[in-house]
Design a protein around this motif. Structure first.
Motif, PDB file in Angstrom:
ATOM      1  N   THR A 570      -1.370   7.485   5.000  1.00  0.00           N
ATOM      2  CA  THR A 570      -1.678   6.743   6.227  1.00  0.00           C
ATOM      3  C   THR A 570      -0.574   6.881   7.268  1.00  0.00           C
ATOM      4  OG1 THR A 570      -0.775   4.735   5.174  1.00  0.00           O
ATOM      5  CG2 THR A 570      -3.174   5.067   5.078  1.00  0.00           C
ATOM      6  N   ARG A 576     -10.582   8.103   7.467  1.00  0.00           N
ATOM      7  CA  ARG A 576     -11.876   7.435   7.533  1.00  0.00           C
ATOM      8  C   ARG A 576     -12.451   7.197   6.147  1.00  0.00           C
ATOM      9  NH1 ARG A 576     -17.442   8.656   8.346  1.00  0.00           N
ATOM     10  NH2 ARG A 576     -17.114  10.894   8.180  1.00  0.00           N
ATOM     11  N   CYS A 596      -6.316   1.577  -1.182  1.00  0.00           N
ATOM     12  CA  CYS A 596      -7.344   1.805  -0.154  1.00  0.00           C
ATOM     13  C   CYS A 596      -8.021   0.498   0.233  1.00  0.00           C
ATOM     14  CB  CYS A 596      -8.385   2.804  -0.659  1.00  0.00           C
ATOM     15  SG  CYS A 596      -7.818   4.509  -0.736  1.00  0.00           S
ATOM     16  N   ILE A 601      -9.581   1.064   3.828  1.00  0.00           N
ATOM     17  CA  ILE A 601     -10.062   2.445   3.894  1.00  0.00           C
ATOM     18  C   ILE A 601     -11.198   2.628   2.891  1.00  0.00           C
ATOM     19  CG2 ILE A 601      -9.440   4.882   3.659  1.00  0.00           C
ATOM     20  CD1 ILE A 601      -6.541   4.071   4.219  1.00  0.00           C
TER      21      ILE A 601
END
Length: 617
Positions: A570, A576, A596, A601
């Motif tokens: 990140t 995405r 995540c 995410i």
């Protein structure tokens, strides 16, 4: 009792009730009921066999005890063999639990434990699972293939996680056959055969294909002669011809026809044992045995078709999974094609010169087998060898020479000039196959038929054969109707819009359009596919890196070998969606998934699937 079993019982009772009826008009009802009953019996046996294979494996490494069922094979970094898992012991359990399932086990060699061989028992710690399917990408479901071979899962045992037990189980009949086959291969090696010559002789005579290289397989496939590398009905017929020729004087003895048939059958079953009792050889020998018996007791022209049908029925009764085996389907269809199509083609030309007759008969045999199996080949493989007639003209006589020389050397000893003749014959055969492969347009590829189109093509062939055998306007109309429907399906496929897909599978990134699959590579690990930007993370290249501006990424595929955490990624990318490969360590994958979730995410775990697809717009 299941609904299928109840339905089978009902049709069985109805068939018994209809059998004594003498009324002529009920004959069709009895036949229909019998066909339905046999079909239901096959379904019941298939479901029963499938349940006996499948097993709910523990989703973590546990301790198992098993027995090696075949001869271990060398792989690039491991050894591989089929193992009969007897029992398992979960960490929390105090006793062993019975399993009784077959798996494919890969293990790392361990110098301390020694070498494992057929019949050895071992204890190992591993995670057994059914292989995940990437059929959407590759078109081949490996897990389903193993299931149809009676295999319930696969596992990997690393060095230090397995130990050879002192107890050794008594070898089964098939295991002894496999060991004899290994001894024969070692005899071939003692003759000085090596490389591709050894590989072809071993494959052609005893069915050992472990030494065949991919290049050698490709050359035979492109020439339309790959069947010669897998023991099948052709080898059985050639061996029967050789032995019958050697024992031909017995025909002049009283009862010699019976004696000759019995000796040939005994020889073929002995050959099947020495070749490891592979299903394809057993299938061919069973068919030949039934054909010999039928030929002795009846002169009917349908004896061959009836014998083949009986052999298929008996084998499916023993193992219903054979029905879905491609080699089983191709083998029986090829034999039926020779029995039905070959006579129609062979009678089209006769000459006073035996050479011309031989050439025409050889071409007719190749044409009949290829025509009968064509729907299956186009459906399963999507390829067609254009020079198969030319290649098979050479394959048959050279196969007879190779089999005969090998048999003589095994019986009489390795005479140097015979061994040289054997080696030269194989080299000539390999050279001709490579030459045919190198010809322009030697193989038509990517001609995939759907199952519906394959059935329509088969109907076209059957209708055309009926028209050739008895010409009539009605049969010609049937041929044209089948062709019209087949052409309509091609037209519909052509008019249908094709879409491009992006696949994450097997630690790689691929694009697929219809049947064309292309793997993507990039030096920096980042690929641009139209509007999508994707990255492959399988090393430590992005760990502890810094950038002034984060790069937008639509997908990042994290595979085995990745070093770092989500914060490292990140800091470099605007992520995405993250895709986790199924080969990742479970605890490491869980930690990354938790990261995540905390970072908001989206992520995809491929543990239960072999691939993840994205539509490219």
């Amino acid at each position: 009792m299941s609904e299928l079993e109840i339905a089978w019982g009902c049709t069985f009772v109805i068939a018994l009730a209809c059998y004594p009826l003498k009324v002529y008009r009920w004959r069709m009802l009895f036949g229909i009921v019998v066909y339905v009953n046999v079909a239901l019996l096959g379904a019941v046996l298939f479901l029963s066999e499938r349940e006996a294979i499948r097993y709910a494996w523990v989703k973590k490494p546990v301790v198992y005890i098993g027995t090696i069922m075949d001869v271990p094979h060398h792989k690039p970094k491991t050894m591989q063999a089929v193992v009969q898992v007897e029992c398992m012991k979960v960490d929390s359990a105090q006793c062993w639990q019975a399993v009784d399932r077959k798996i494919v086990l890969y293990w790392m060699p361990d110098s301390i434990q020694g070498v494992l061989s057929c019949g050895d028992r071992l204890v190992f710690r591993s995670r057994i699972s059914r292989p995940v399917s990437d059929v959407e990408l590759s078109g081949f479901d490996y897990g389903l293939y193993l299931e149809r071979q009676g295999i319930a899962g696969t596992a990997v045992a690393f060095a230090g996680d397995w130990q050879k037990l002192k107890s050794h189980t008594s070898l089964s009949f098939r295991q002894r056959a496999l060991l004899y086959r290994e001894q024969i291969v070692r005899i071939f090696q003692s003759w000085g055969l090596e490389g591709e010559v050894l590989a072809v002789v071993s494959a052609l005579t005893v069915g050992d294909k472990s030494e065949l290289t991919q290049e050698l397989k490709d050359s035979y496939t492109a020439a339309g002669t790959s069947h010669i590398l897998a023991l099948s009905g052709m080898h059985i017929v050639l061996l029967a011809f050789i032995v019958s020729w050697i024992l031909y004087p017995l025909r002049y003895v009283r009862g010699g026809k019976w004696l000759l048939s019995i000796l040939v059958v005994i020889f073929l079953w002995s050959f099947a044992f020495l070749s490891g009792l592979s299903p394809s050889v057993i299938r061919a020998v069973v068919m030949y045995t039934l054909c010999v018996v039928a030929a002795v007791f009846t002169e009917s022209r349908f004896a061959g078709v009836s014998s083949v049908s009986l052999a298929a029925f008996l084998m499916l009764l023993y193992q219903p999974m054979y029905l879905f085996d491609v080699s089983f389907q191709l083998s029986f269809v090829a034999v039926l094609s020779l029995l039905v199509i070959y006579p129609l083609v062979e009678r089209l030309l006769h000459s006073r010169w035996w050479v011309l007759n031989y050439l025409w008969q050889s071409l007719a045999i190749s044409f009949a087998a290829q025509l009968g199996t064509l729907p299956f080949i186009l459906c399963y493989f999507g390829t067609f060898p254009t020079y198969f007639l030319l290649a098979n003209l050479v394959v048959t006589p050279l196969s007879v020479v190779i089999l005969a020389l090998t048999l003589i050397c095994l019986v009489c000893g390795a005479i140097s000039w015979l061994v040289k003749g054997l080696s030269l014959s194989v080299q000539v055969l390999n050279g001709i196959m490579e030459w045919v492969q190198g010809l322009s347009g030697s193989q038509i590829t990517s001609v995939y038929f759907s199952p519906l189109q394959a059935w329509l093509l088969a109907l076209c062939i059957v209708a055309a054969l009926l028209y050739v055998s008895r010409r009539s306007a009605r049969k010609l109309i049937a041929v044209l109707c089948c062709l019209d429907v087949l052409m309509v399906t091609f037209l519909v496929d052509r008019l249908a819009s094709t879409e491009d897909y992006l696949y994450f599978s097997r630690s790689g990134i691929y694009t697929k359009r219809e049947h064309n699959v292309v793997q993507l590579f990039a030096k920096n690990g980042i690929c641009q596919i139209k509007t999508l930007r994707v990255a492959l993370a399988n090393d430590a290249r992005w760990k502890d890196k810094e950038v002034t501006e984060r790069l937008p990424l639509d997908y990042i595929y994290i595979c085995k070998g990745f070093k770092g955490d989500m914060e490292d990624l990140t800091a470099l990318f605007q992520l995405r969606k993250v895709v986790f490969d199924n080969a990742l360590n479970e605890s490491y994958k869980k930690r990354l998934r938790d990261e995540c979730e905390s970072l908001g995410i989206a992520c995809v775990d491929m543990t239960e699937k072999g691939s993840y697809a994205v539509l490219i717009k």
